[in-house]
Scaffold this motif. Sequence first.
Motif, PDB file in Angstrom:
ATOM      1  N   MET A  40     -10.101  -7.990 -34.471  1.00  0.00           N
ATOM      2  CA  MET A  40     -11.520  -8.109 -34.826  1.00  0.00           C
ATOM      3  C   MET A  40     -11.672  -8.560 -36.276  1.00  0.00           C
ATOM      4  N   ALA A  41     -10.916  -7.952 -37.161  1.00  0.00           N
ATOM      5  CA  ALA A  41     -11.007  -8.311 -38.578  1.00  0.00           C
ATOM      6  C   ALA A  41     -10.646  -9.779 -38.802  1.00  0.00           C
ATOM      7  N   LEU A  42      -9.597 -10.224 -38.145  1.00  0.00           N
ATOM      8  CA  LEU A  42      -9.157 -11.610 -38.319  1.00  0.00           C
ATOM      9  C   LEU A  42     -10.125 -12.597 -37.655  1.00  0.00           C
ATOM     10  N   THR A  43     -10.695 -12.213 -36.536  1.00  0.00           N
ATOM     11  CA  THR A  43     -11.661 -13.073 -35.851  1.00  0.00           C
ATOM     12  C   THR A  43     -12.955 -13.192 -36.656  1.00  0.00           C
ATOM     13  N   ALA A  44     -13.345 -12.121 -37.332  1.00  0.00           N
ATOM     14  CA  ALA A  44     -14.591 -12.120 -38.106  1.00  0.00           C
ATOM     15  C   ALA A  44     -14.600 -13.194 -39.192  1.00  0.00           C
ATOM     16  N   VAL A  45     -13.442 -13.596 -39.668  1.00  0.00           N
ATOM     17  CA  VAL A  45     -13.356 -14.654 -40.684  1.00  0.00           C
ATOM     18  C   VAL A  45     -14.021 -15.940 -40.178  1.00  0.00           C
TER      19      VAL A  45
END
Length: 169
Positions: A40-45
């Motif tokens: 999720m954190a990486l996709t949010a970028v």
Amino acid sequence: MNAEIAMYMAQIFNTLAFTALGVWYVVPRLQKLSRAAALMALTAVHLGRTLCLELYSSQDAGLKMANAVRDHIVIGDIAGWALALVILFSLRSRLNASIALIWLLVTETILDFGSTFVTIVRAGTIGDINGTSWMIIAFYLPIVYVALGLTIWQLITRRHEPLFQDEGR
């Protein structure tokens, strides 16, 4: 040095710097998160890919870029943004299809950035980019490159982990 070389140098230097920061600070944090939370954190970028819409105001301010080149960039980035948003909702909803969607985002981003690079080089517009567009290309894109690499790393190295950990249910 001309503006085109300066742009490439800025991208290379920033990609190297953000890679180092990613290895030093992001990787240890990702390893402590659940697989879903890390993804999720990486996709949010990718939610920042709406920055491409700035090209319309840059053109109004004098950026020499053909509408076809602009539209190519905008369509690819908005598609990536929309896919990232769907992925975040799917992860939040604990859908197992999330992994397939993330791989789709990885593929879309690689194809989008690659084809955009070729389109911009062929059009000869990279040296004409300045102002906000320059900042986006020099700083935001390297962050996306690093996030994309970390996403692939997470997908491969943690593929045997369950996507969603039982949270006391």
